[in-house]
Motif scaffolding. Structure first.
Motif, mmCIF file in Angstrom:
data_model
loop_
_atom_site.group_PDB
_atom_site.id
_atom_site.type_symbol
_atom_site.label_atom_id
_atom_site.label_comp_id
_atom_site.label_asym_id
_atom_site.label_seq_id
_atom_site.Cartn_x
_atom_site.Cartn_y
_atom_site.Cartn_z
ATOM 1 N N LEU A 21 0.426 -1.177 0.084
ATOM 2 C CA LEU A 21 -0.033 -0.048 0.377
ATOM 3 C C LEU A 21 1.235 0.901 0.445
ATOM 4 O O LEU A 21 0.551 2.660 -0.961
ATOM 5 C CB LEU A 21 -0.933 -0.162 1.074
ATOM 6 N N LEU A 22 1.657 1.001 0.665
ATOM 7 C CA LEU A 22 2.741 2.492 1.019
ATOM 8 C C LEU A 22 3.212 2.055 -0.166
ATOM 9 O O LEU A 22 3.582 3.663 -1.147
ATOM 10 C CB LEU A 22 3.418 2.441 2.188
ATOM 11 N N ALA A 23 4.011 1.588 -1.299
ATOM 12 C CA ALA A 23 4.479 1.582 -2.161
ATOM 13 C C ALA A 23 3.489 2.104 -3.694
ATOM 14 O O ALA A 23 3.816 2.750 -4.203
ATOM 15 C CB ALA A 23 5.430 -0.229 -2.973
ATOM 16 N N ASN A 24 2.395 1.450 -3.021
ATOM 17 C CA ASN A 24 1.802 2.447 -4.419
ATOM 18 C C ASN A 24 1.523 3.356 -3.970
ATOM 19 O O ASN A 24 1.230 4.640 -5.367
ATOM 20 C CB ASN A 24 -0.120 1.283 -4.410
ATOM 21 N N SER A 66 10.673 -0.851 10.357
ATOM 22 C CA SER A 66 11.177 0.705 10.264
ATOM 23 C C SER A 66 11.506 0.682 8.758
ATOM 24 O O SER A 66 11.173 2.238 9.039
ATOM 25 C CB SER A 66 12.993 -0.047 10.157
ATOM 26 N N LEU A 67 11.024 0.311 7.565
ATOM 27 C CA LEU A 67 10.573 1.090 6.395
ATOM 28 C C LEU A 67 9.420 1.268 6.380
ATOM 29 O O LEU A 67 8.555 2.533 6.623
ATOM 30 C CB LEU A 67 10.788 0.243 5.385
ATOM 31 N N ILE A 68 8.745 0.309 7.257
ATOM 32 C CA ILE A 68 6.944 1.034 7.143
ATOM 33 C C ILE A 68 6.454 2.917 8.018
ATOM 34 O O ILE A 68 5.801 2.693 7.618
ATOM 35 C CB ILE A 68 6.489 -0.411 7.741
ATOM 36 N N GLU A 69 7.725 2.168 8.938
ATOM 37 C CA GLU A 69 7.400 3.135 10.275
ATOM 38 C C GLU A 69 7.635 4.201 9.488
ATOM 39 O O GLU A 69 7.060 5.649 9.338
ATOM 40 C CB GLU A 69 8.346 2.926 11.424
ATOM 41 N N THR A 72 5.180 5.652 6.771
ATOM 42 C CA THR A 72 3.948 6.265 7.616
ATOM 43 C C THR A 72 4.045 7.614 8.174
ATOM 44 O O THR A 72 3.206 8.376 7.446
ATOM 45 C CB THR A 72 3.875 5.273 8.319
ATOM 46 N N LYS A 73 5.246 7.589 8.494
ATOM 47 C CA LYS A 73 5.444 9.108 9.067
ATOM 48 C C LYS A 73 5.888 10.085 7.712
ATOM 49 O O LYS A 73 5.201 11.377 7.548
ATOM 50 C CB LYS A 73 7.416 9.522 9.776
ATOM 51 N N ILE A 74 6.220 9.820 6.875
ATOM 52 C CA ILE A 74 6.659 10.347 5.703
ATOM 53 C C ILE A 74 5.107 10.570 4.662
ATOM 54 O O ILE A 74 4.782 11.654 4.786
ATOM 55 C CB ILE A 74 7.319 10.144 4.415
ATOM 56 N N LYS A 75 4.419 10.177 4.869
ATOM 57 C CA LYS A 75 2.940 10.011 4.203
ATOM 58 C C LYS A 75 2.319 10.917 5.175
ATOM 59 O O LYS A 75 1.296 11.311 4.795
ATOM 60 C CB LYS A 75 2.669 8.589 4.616
ATOM 61 N N LYS A 79 0.338 14.550 3.860
ATOM 62 C CA LYS A 79 -0.527 15.312 3.786
ATOM 63 C C LYS A 79 -1.230 16.422 3.920
ATOM 64 O O LYS A 79 -1.884 17.018 4.688
ATOM 65 C CB LYS A 79 -2.030 13.750 5.091
ATOM 66 N N THR A 80 -0.345 16.638 6.202
ATOM 67 C CA THR A 80 -0.898 17.739 6.320
ATOM 68 C C THR A 80 0.330 18.946 5.604
ATOM 69 O O THR A 80 -0.937 20.362 6.320
ATOM 70 C CB THR A 80 0.158 17.250 7.869
ATOM 71 N N ILE A 81 0.855 18.993 5.377
ATOM 72 C CA ILE A 81 1.616 20.112 4.210
ATOM 73 C C ILE A 81 0.503 20.505 3.221
ATOM 74 O O ILE A 81 0.427 21.139 2.577
ATOM 75 C CB ILE A 81 2.887 19.281 3.938
#
Length: 82
Positions: A21-24, A66-69, A72-75, A79-81
């Motif tokens: 999902l994150l890759a997509n 670690s990568l998922i975390e 997720t933070k970057i995503k 969204k907030t930006i």
């Protein structure tokens, strides 16, 4: 397959789904390549029951989680930006 192995494989599949999902979401070639390689590792353990499944769990703890975390933070920041 004993219960512990079934739990590890189930959690591994869940991590793969989150990573996909994150890759997509990011549509980045490198992240997609990481997903594909992680899926290959998962399938290797799934097809070869003689492997130590604790090593799959360790792989996910050290790399995938670690990568998922991070993604997720970057995503969330994106969204907030916007």
């Amino acid at each position: 397959m004993n219960e512990e192995v079934a739990i590890i494989m189930s959690q591994s599949k869940r991590r793969l789904t989150r990573l996909k999902l994150l890759a997509n979401f990011f549509e980045n070639v490198d992240i997609i390549a990481i997903y594909i390689k992680t899926d290959i590792i998962h399938n290797l353990f799934n097809e070869n029951q003689t492997l130590d499944f604790n090593k799959l769990e360790l792989f996910h703890l050290q790399y995938t989680d670690s990568l998922i975390e991070l993604l997720t933070k970057i995503k969330k920041k994106r969204k907030t930006i916007c």
